[in-house]
Design an enzyme around this catalytic site. Structure first.
Site, PDB file in Angstrom:
ATOM      1  N   GLY A   1      46.355  32.570  46.062  1.00 17.76           N
ATOM      2  CA  GLY A   1      45.533  33.704  46.460  1.00 17.76           C
ATOM      3  C   GLY A   1      44.113  33.503  45.970  1.00 17.76           C
ATOM      4  O   GLY A   1      43.662  32.379  45.744  1.00 17.76           O
ATOM      5  N   ARG A   2      43.401  34.608  45.773  1.00 18.34           N
ATOM      6  CA  ARG A   2      41.992  34.501  45.394  1.00 18.34           C
ATOM      7  C   ARG A   2      41.812  33.812  44.044  1.00 18.34           C
ATOM      8  O   ARG A   2      40.902  33.001  43.867  1.00 18.34           O
ATOM      9  CB  ARG A   2      41.354  35.890  45.370  1.00 18.34           C
ATOM     10  CG  ARG A   2      41.261  36.559  46.751  1.00 18.34           C
ATOM     11  CD  ARG A   2      40.599  37.924  46.647  1.00 18.34           C
ATOM     12  NE  ARG A   2      40.515  38.603  47.921  1.00 18.34           N
ATOM     13  CZ  ARG A   2      41.449  39.432  48.383  1.00 18.34           C
ATOM     14  NH1 ARG A   2      42.532  39.673  47.665  1.00 18.34           N
ATOM     15  NH2 ARG A   2      41.295  40.019  49.558  1.00 18.34           N
TER      16      ARG A   2
ATOM     17  N   ARG B 182      53.203  31.302  49.771  1.00 19.26           N
ATOM     18  CA  ARG B 182      54.028  31.884  50.834  1.00 19.26           C
ATOM     19  C   ARG B 182      53.524  31.484  52.206  1.00 19.26           C
ATOM     20  O   ARG B 182      54.299  31.247  53.124  1.00 19.26           O
ATOM     21  CB  ARG B 182      54.048  33.418  50.722  1.00 19.26           C
ATOM     22  CG  ARG B 182      54.940  33.953  49.636  1.00 19.26           C
ATOM     23  CD  ARG B 182      54.980  35.459  49.667  1.00 19.26           C
ATOM     24  NE  ARG B 182      53.650  36.042  49.528  1.00 19.26           N
ATOM     25  CZ  ARG B 182      53.398  37.346  49.585  1.00 19.26           C
ATOM     26  NH1 ARG B 182      54.386  38.210  49.805  1.00 19.26           N
ATOM     27  NH2 ARG B 182      52.170  37.801  49.430  1.00 19.26           N
TER      28      ARG B 182
ATOM     29  N   ARG C 189      52.276  36.527  35.512  1.00 18.71           N
ATOM     30  CA  ARG C 189      53.065  37.618  34.947  1.00 18.71           C
ATOM     31  C   ARG C 189      54.285  37.034  34.242  1.00 18.71           C
ATOM     32  O   ARG C 189      54.821  36.003  34.647  1.00 18.71           O
ATOM     33  CB  ARG C 189      53.553  38.579  36.043  1.00 18.71           C
ATOM     34  CG  ARG C 189      52.558  39.650  36.456  1.00 18.71           C
ATOM     35  CD  ARG C 189      52.394  40.696  35.373  1.00 18.71           C
ATOM     36  NE  ARG C 189      51.559  41.820  35.780  1.00 18.71           N
ATOM     37  CZ  ARG C 189      50.255  41.894  35.588  1.00 18.71           C
ATOM     38  NH1 ARG C 189      49.628  40.883  35.046  1.00 18.71           N
ATOM     39  NH2 ARG C 189      49.581  42.970  35.947  1.00 18.71           N
TER      40      ARG C 189
ATOM     41  N   GLU D  54      57.036  41.207  27.253  1.00 21.20           N
ATOM     42  CA  GLU D  54      55.880  41.305  26.350  1.00 21.20           C
ATOM     43  C   GLU D  54      55.596  42.762  25.999  1.00 21.20           C
ATOM     44  O   GLU D  54      55.854  43.654  26.815  1.00 21.20           O
ATOM     45  CB  GLU D  54      54.647  40.646  26.988  1.00 21.20           C
ATOM     46  CG  GLU D  54      54.136  41.289  28.262  1.00 21.20           C
ATOM     47  CD  GLU D  54      52.914  40.572  28.824  1.00 21.20           C
ATOM     48  OE1 GLU D  54      51.875  41.247  28.955  1.00 21.20           O
ATOM     49  OE2 GLU D  54      52.992  39.366  29.137  1.00 21.20           O
TER      50      GLU D  54
ATOM     51  N   HIS E 264      47.989  37.956  26.494  1.00 21.59           N
ATOM     52  CA  HIS E 264      47.638  38.570  27.783  1.00 21.59           C
ATOM     53  C   HIS E 264      46.149  38.940  27.817  1.00 21.59           C
ATOM     54  O   HIS E 264      45.787  40.098  28.025  1.00 21.59           O
ATOM     55  CB  HIS E 264      48.509  39.800  28.044  1.00 21.59           C
ATOM     56  CG  HIS E 264      48.626  40.128  29.501  1.00 21.59           C
ATOM     57  ND1 HIS E 264      49.754  40.683  30.058  1.00 21.59           N
ATOM     58  CD2 HIS E 264      47.747  39.989  30.545  1.00 21.59           C
ATOM     59  CE1 HIS E 264      49.571  40.864  31.353  1.00 21.59           C
ATOM     60  NE2 HIS E 264      48.359  40.458  31.671  1.00 21.59           N
ATOM     61  N   ILE E 265      45.294  37.928  27.665  1.00 17.50           N
ATOM     62  CA  ILE E 265      43.851  38.179  27.610  1.00 17.50           C
ATOM     63  C   ILE E 265      43.111  37.459  28.738  1.00 17.50           C
ATOM     64  O   ILE E 265      41.899  37.224  28.651  1.00 17.50           O
ATOM     65  CB  ILE E 265      43.258  37.757  26.244  1.00 17.50           C
ATOM     66  CG1 ILE E 265      43.534  36.283  25.940  1.00 17.50           C
ATOM     67  CG2 ILE E 265      43.816  38.653  25.140  1.00 17.50           C
ATOM     68  CD1 ILE E 265      42.818  35.769  24.687  1.00 17.50           C
ATOM     69  N   GLY E 266      43.815  37.139  29.816  1.00 26.21           N
ATOM     70  CA  GLY E 266      43.195  36.382  30.899  1.00 26.21           C
ATOM     71  C   GLY E 266      41.958  37.018  31.498  1.00 26.21           C
ATOM     72  O   GLY E 266      41.041  36.327  31.930  1.00 26.21           O
TER      73      GLY E 266
END
Length: 327
Positions: A155-156, A177, A239, A268, A286-288
């Site tokens: 995706g983006r 997909r 995720r 998490e 989880h700091i993306g």
């Protein structure tokens, strides 16, 4: 009488101040993680709730709060919300896409580079006082330049990751997909569409950038890890639940893949404790999307969605446009 808003997690004070000019806002600036019972109590009488991935909007929670007009998620992913149940209840659901694409792509490369060049493992070694002399075979990592980058989920954000590979003269292969257009593939460093099996077998560095769903649950498990090169690295910025954490831990421990860089985990923040026993994994909480500019953009995006929902307009990032909005 002002419409009522619950902001379930802390955000920038000026965002709260702007909302308070138009709405009756209850905000959780202490940033306490509400229990299910506390969240239910806080949601009573509210027209909109602004949440993050830590708040679960199950069918049961939604059924107990039929007065809600909108649920505004400050995230791209929305597997914490039962969108079907919300739609049936006439509740709009929104997210915050696009504003974090580039920052998250940057972070994928942060993990990829740290992963490939043993940054975390070697730093721990140094901090523990173990570095006594230079050795030619100390912390030998993998080259990034000239390697094959594999992307699962194009995706983006995946395309933004691919664009960054141009400077490293990498080959890019991907599985998605649906295939990108020729123009999109060219813009993503001439990315080549391949089967999932070819992706796993061919990637020197594999980055996961796909949304979580029932279909993608454990899309990377023991069988998939067994197809990867023993020298390969894996990065997950998508995720938790996309990867079978138990299978990944076994593969890392047994050196069936070289290393992993993880920003997300199953269950998490209660990540599997065995991750902490491994030296060949880079772990971050989880700091993306965690730059100030991007987190502000996410908050502003959620606020825009909220204002539209309470003004009788369609929010720009509405996930369930078929919903029959409440008056």
């Amino acid at each position: 009488m002002k419409q009522k808003v619950l902001v379930a997690r802390a955000t920038f004070p000026d965002v709260i101040e702007r909302l308070q000019q138009h709405f009756d806002v209850e905000s959780n600036q202490e940033d306490k993680i509400f229990s299910a019972a506390e969240l239910h109590e806080k949601m009573q009488g509210k027209d909109v709730v602004v949440i993050t991935a830590s708040e679960k909007m199950s069918a049961e929670v939604i059924a107990a709060n039929p007065h809600l007009k909108a649920i505004c998620n400050v995230a791209v992913g929305y597997n914490n919300i039962d969108v079907v149940a919300a739609t049936k209840a006439g509740i709009m659901v929104t997210n915050t896409p696009d504003v974090l694409n580039e920052t998250t792509a940057d972070y994928a490369w942060t993990l990829l580079m740290a992963n490939a060049r043993c940054v975390s493992e070697s730093e721990h070694y140094l901090r523990a006082g173990k570095w006594k002399n230079w050795r030619f075979d100390q912390f030998l990592g993998a080259d990034v330049h000239g390697a094959t980058l594999g992307i699962l989920g194009m995706g983006r954000i995946g395309q933004a990751v691919a664009r960054r590979s141009m400077g490293f003269d990498m080959k890019v292969i991907y599985h998605n997909r649906s295939r990108l257009t020729p123009e999109q593939e060219a813009h993503a460093n001439n990315a080549r569409y391949v089967s999932k099996e070819e992706l796993l077998r061919g990637a020197d560095h594999l980055i996961l950038v796909l949304p979580y769903s029932a279909q993608t649950h454990h899309i990377i498990g023991a069988a998939e890890l067994a197809l990867m090169k023993p020298t390969a690295t894996l990065v997950n910025i998508a995720r938790g639940g996309i990867v079978d954490d138990v299978a990944l831990i076994a593969a890392l421990r047994e050196k069936r893949i070289a290393s992993a860089g993880l920003d997300v985990y199953e269950n998490e923040p209660a990540l599997h404790p065995d991750f902490l026993t491994l030296s060949n994994v880079v772990l971050t909480p989880h700091i993306g999307s965690a730059s100030e500019k991007t987190r502000r953009a996410m908050s502003d995006c959620a606020s825009t969605n909220l204002v539209a929902a309470l003004s009788g307009q369609q929010p720009p990032n509405l996930l369930n446009p078929e919903v029959k909005a409440k008056k």
